[in-house]
Design an enzyme around this catalytic site. Sequence first.
Site, PDB file in Angstrom:
ATOM      1  N   CYS A 107       0.826  -1.202   0.015  1.00 55.80           N
ATOM      2  CA  CYS A 107      -0.027  -0.052   0.003  1.00 55.80           C
ATOM      3  C   CYS A 107       0.952   1.420  -0.199  1.00 55.80           C
ATOM      4  O   CYS A 107       1.528   1.455   0.919  1.00 55.80           O
ATOM      5  CB  CYS A 107      -0.860  -0.005   1.233  1.00 55.80           C
ATOM      6  N   CYS A 448     -22.158   8.030 -19.589  1.00 57.81           N
ATOM      7  CA  CYS A 448     -23.518   7.582 -19.662  1.00 57.81           C
ATOM      8  C   CYS A 448     -23.721   6.340 -20.265  1.00 57.81           C
ATOM      9  O   CYS A 448     -23.468   6.329 -21.779  1.00 57.81           O
ATOM     10  CB  CYS A 448     -24.405   8.426 -19.832  1.00 57.81           C
ATOM     11  N   CYS A 451     -26.863   6.790 -22.911  1.00 56.85           N
ATOM     12  CA  CYS A 451     -26.926   7.957 -23.477  1.00 56.85           C
ATOM     13  C   CYS A 451     -26.911   7.635 -25.323  1.00 56.85           C
ATOM     14  O   CYS A 451     -27.758   8.486 -25.924  1.00 56.85           O
ATOM     15  CB  CYS A 451     -25.807   8.981 -23.040  1.00 56.85           C
TER      16      CYS A 451
END
Length: 536
Positions: A107, A448, A451
């Site tokens: 990490c 989207c 769309c």
Amino acid sequence: MPTLLNPSSKFIYSSLIVLLLLSSLLSLDASAPNNGETKEDDDLEAIEELIAIDEQEEKHQPERGPSTEAHVLSKAQRVVVELNNDNTKRILSENEFVLVLGYAPWCPRSAELMPRFAEAANSLTELGTSLLMAKLDADRYPKTASSLEIKGYPTLLLFINGTSQPYTGGFTAEDIVIWARKKTGEPVIRLSSVTEAQEFVKKHSAFAIGLFENFEGPQYEEFVKAAISDNETQFVETNSIEIAELLYPDIKLTNLFLGLVKSEPERYTMFEGPLEMDRILQFLEFNKFPLITTLTELTSMKVYSSPVKLQVYVFVDPDDFKTLVEPLQEVARKFKSKIMFLYVNIRDDNLAKPFLTLLGLEESEQTVVAAFDNKISTKYLLESEPMPSHIEEFCSGILQGTLSPHFKSQPEPDNKDASVQIAVGKTFDALVLSSSKNILLEVHTPWCINCDVLSKQVEKLAKHFKGLDNLIFVKIDASANEHPKLQVTDYPALLFYPAADKTTPVKLSTKSSLKDLAAFIKENVRAGEHETKDEL
């Protein structure tokens, strides 16, 4: 837990790798049998012996130059106890205070925090605190991590007699030391001699100083309560005018005084009025930041939680900022406690780009000055050259309410011969709201999923009703354009603005069929003598 800044230099990252390797080797040594030793030998006594040996060796070695950062970190690392499946329960039960760092070797945020944690551990050891600093490789010991409720990396938890509480301080070594001392019974440091004060100043860059003739009374109690409640500022107290003047040269000679010291141009700030905990905490919140705060992932949470909600951001190249910083500090001083000023390295995509995207300037490489009023979710953009005088006028305009909010917009497109007109933020009024015609507006975004399907339907409708002079088909990319009267949150969206009233558009279902949409248009748009094409 708030995210942390990615490693800022190769050196820090390299140092961390060395520390991790040392940690692994120490763990291996501790777990392997050695001349009949048991796991009980891997405890605090062994660690203290190691530190004692190091200190003894250093005393006998000839004097040399300053230790390297790697040497300091290596030494500090040995102060941090390595937890595992076998020793965690015992260590938490045997120590009143244990600050645990749960990390994962892979990490990057853990990588950033671990050297600071080790440095803090070294400082706390030198201060003689009873707090034990420990770390747990949560990736290697997932069951133990789960039992401690470590769910993300890195996680800091303070255990008091085996019961945990979350860490709520900052993420520099000094922040960790201050928070740890406050939570383990030392909210205020009392200075009784000039020598102590001189040593204190060497180690602390910012602090709140209280001068009390006697350490008693209602106002002193409020001072201590504030010190306990505050998680970030080191409080220090004295009853000596000489010591107080050493720490705060601008002090007014009195038997009761509270001031804030910072290591920047606005170094001394005096508290005024009766000492009450809430007022002291508010004073610190409004004054603890420098005149210009450098935004990093380490400072971001403090910035976002600040009571100063009007914030001016200067996105600029580091080299250019060097010439701007001093005159900008003078501007910031004029708006102190009203506006927070922040510097953001425009080359740091992780920090700068999210803000610049909100402004519609994500590709900008030139200096950008913008303001965000987080109280009313409004943003402003300096349109003129980013000179100090213009920035001052910009700030005054925001406070006086004479400056218009900024709404991002793409450049004005060429809509010649387009069956579906493209609107942008700056043309939305003219093309939609001020138009004398009926408008069917498609609102879309690049991400989207549905769309594209709706866009194809709108294109077909536009071609079909091409003969209607009183109807215009328009579309707008909501990700790159804004308008105060276009409030859409779900995409795609289909809105019908009647010619007679543009204040309340009719929201159409984006799942409607072409015939249903065509029927709606015929019913709501007066075609007059204009004819349409053949039926769909």
